[in-house]
Design an enzyme around this catalytic site. Structure first.
Site, PDB file in Angstrom:
ATOM      1  CG  HIS A 280      -0.303   0.198   2.539  1.00  0.00           C
ATOM      2  ND1 HIS A 280      -1.006   0.319   3.699  1.00  0.00           N
ATOM      3  CD2 HIS A 280       0.998   0.298   2.901  1.00  0.00           C
ATOM      4  CE1 HIS A 280      -0.176   0.485   4.713  1.00  0.00           C
ATOM      5  NE2 HIS A 280       1.037   0.468   4.265  1.00  0.00           N
TER       6      HIS A 280
ATOM      7  CB  CYS B 187       3.532   5.808   4.519  1.00  0.00           C
ATOM      8  SG  CYS B 187       4.166   4.846   5.888  1.00  0.00           S
TER       9      CYS B 187
ATOM     10  CG  HIS C 288       5.467   0.532   2.406  1.00  0.00           C
ATOM     11  ND1 HIS C 288       4.908   1.755   2.164  1.00  0.00           N
ATOM     12  CD2 HIS C 288       4.917   0.083   3.556  1.00  0.00           C
ATOM     13  CE1 HIS C 288       4.069   2.052   3.143  1.00  0.00           C
ATOM     14  NE2 HIS C 288       4.044   1.054   4.002  1.00  0.00           N
TER      15      HIS C 288
ATOM     16  CG  HIS D 191       2.715  -3.394   6.052  1.00  0.00           C
ATOM     17  ND1 HIS D 191       3.579  -2.996   7.052  1.00  0.00           N
ATOM     18  CD2 HIS D 191       2.364  -2.269   5.387  1.00  0.00           C
ATOM     19  CE1 HIS D 191       3.736  -1.689   6.990  1.00  0.00           C
ATOM     20  NE2 HIS D 191       3.002  -1.211   5.982  1.00  0.00           N
TER      21      HIS D 191
ATOM     22  CG  ASP E 243      -2.334 -13.443   0.391  1.00  0.00           C
ATOM     23  OD1 ASP E 243      -1.465 -12.756   0.961  1.00  0.00           O
ATOM     24  OD2 ASP E 243      -2.181 -14.653   0.123  1.00  0.00           O
ATOM     25  CG  HIS E 244       0.853 -12.439  -2.426  1.00  0.00           C
ATOM     26  ND1 HIS E 244       0.457 -13.208  -1.348  1.00  0.00           N
ATOM     27  CD2 HIS E 244       2.195 -12.533  -2.497  1.00  0.00           C
ATOM     28  CE1 HIS E 244       1.528 -13.755  -0.806  1.00  0.00           C
ATOM     29  NE2 HIS E 244       2.596 -13.362  -1.470  1.00  0.00           N
TER      30      HIS E 244
ATOM     31  CD  GLU F 260       0.941  -0.854   9.045  1.00  0.00           C
ATOM     32  OE1 GLU F 260       0.043  -0.361   8.345  1.00  0.00           O
ATOM     33  OE2 GLU F 260       1.814  -0.155   9.620  1.00  0.00           O
TER      34      GLU F 260
HETATM   35 NI    NI Z   1       2.687   0.745   5.480  1.00  0.00          NI
END
Ligand code: NI
Length: 135
Positions: free
Chosen positions: A14, A33, A39, A41, A79-80, A124
């Site tokens: 995100h 961010c 990037h 998580h 997911d992914h 997160e």
């Molecule tokens: Ni983040």
């Protein structure tokens, strides 16, 4: 009251950006961010359901069914994925941990086999999580 929790993990990318703010304000608010290349998580999701224990099965709900609902409603969509680009609600809502937890609730609450959704907890990082109770 009895509460049953199932854990699941997913990975997603995100970035944080508010189109109503200037590029400078976005950088000031969101720092690293705000990088539009995103990037990732490794999120850990905990879904807690409450309800009556069925005397016939001894269960609030069938955990296989809860696992299947999480896979279908959440993991298949997130997911992914690059959340900003691939999950339509995040095209104009910043995919913070808070907003992701709210979206997970919105997807799961009407699709539980039995029982009532009590809490969505979304980590997160191992040190940071949010709880959403549906209001
Ligand atoms: Ni983040």
């Amino acid at each position: 009251m009895i509460y049953v929790t199932r854990r699941a993990e997913f990975s997603a990318a995100h970035y944080y950006h508010n189109p109503r703010l200037s590029p400078e304000e976005n950088r000031r608010l969101f720092g690293k961010c705000n990088n539009p290349n995103g990037h990732g998580h490794n999120y850990v999701l905990e879904v807690t359901v409450t309800g009556e224990v069925d005397p016939e099965t001894g269960m609030v709900l069938d955990l296989k069914d809860l696992k299947a609902a999480i896979e279908k409603e959440v993991l298949a969509a997130m997911d992914h994925r690059f959340l900003n680009k691939e999950v339509p609600v995040f095209a104009d809502k910043i995919p913070t941990t808070e907003n992701i937890a709210i979206e997970i609730w919105r997807r799961l609450a009407p699709n539980l086999p039995t029982g009532r959704l009590h809490r969505v907890r979304l980590f997160e990082t191992p040190d940071l999580y949010v709880d959403f109770y549906g209001d």
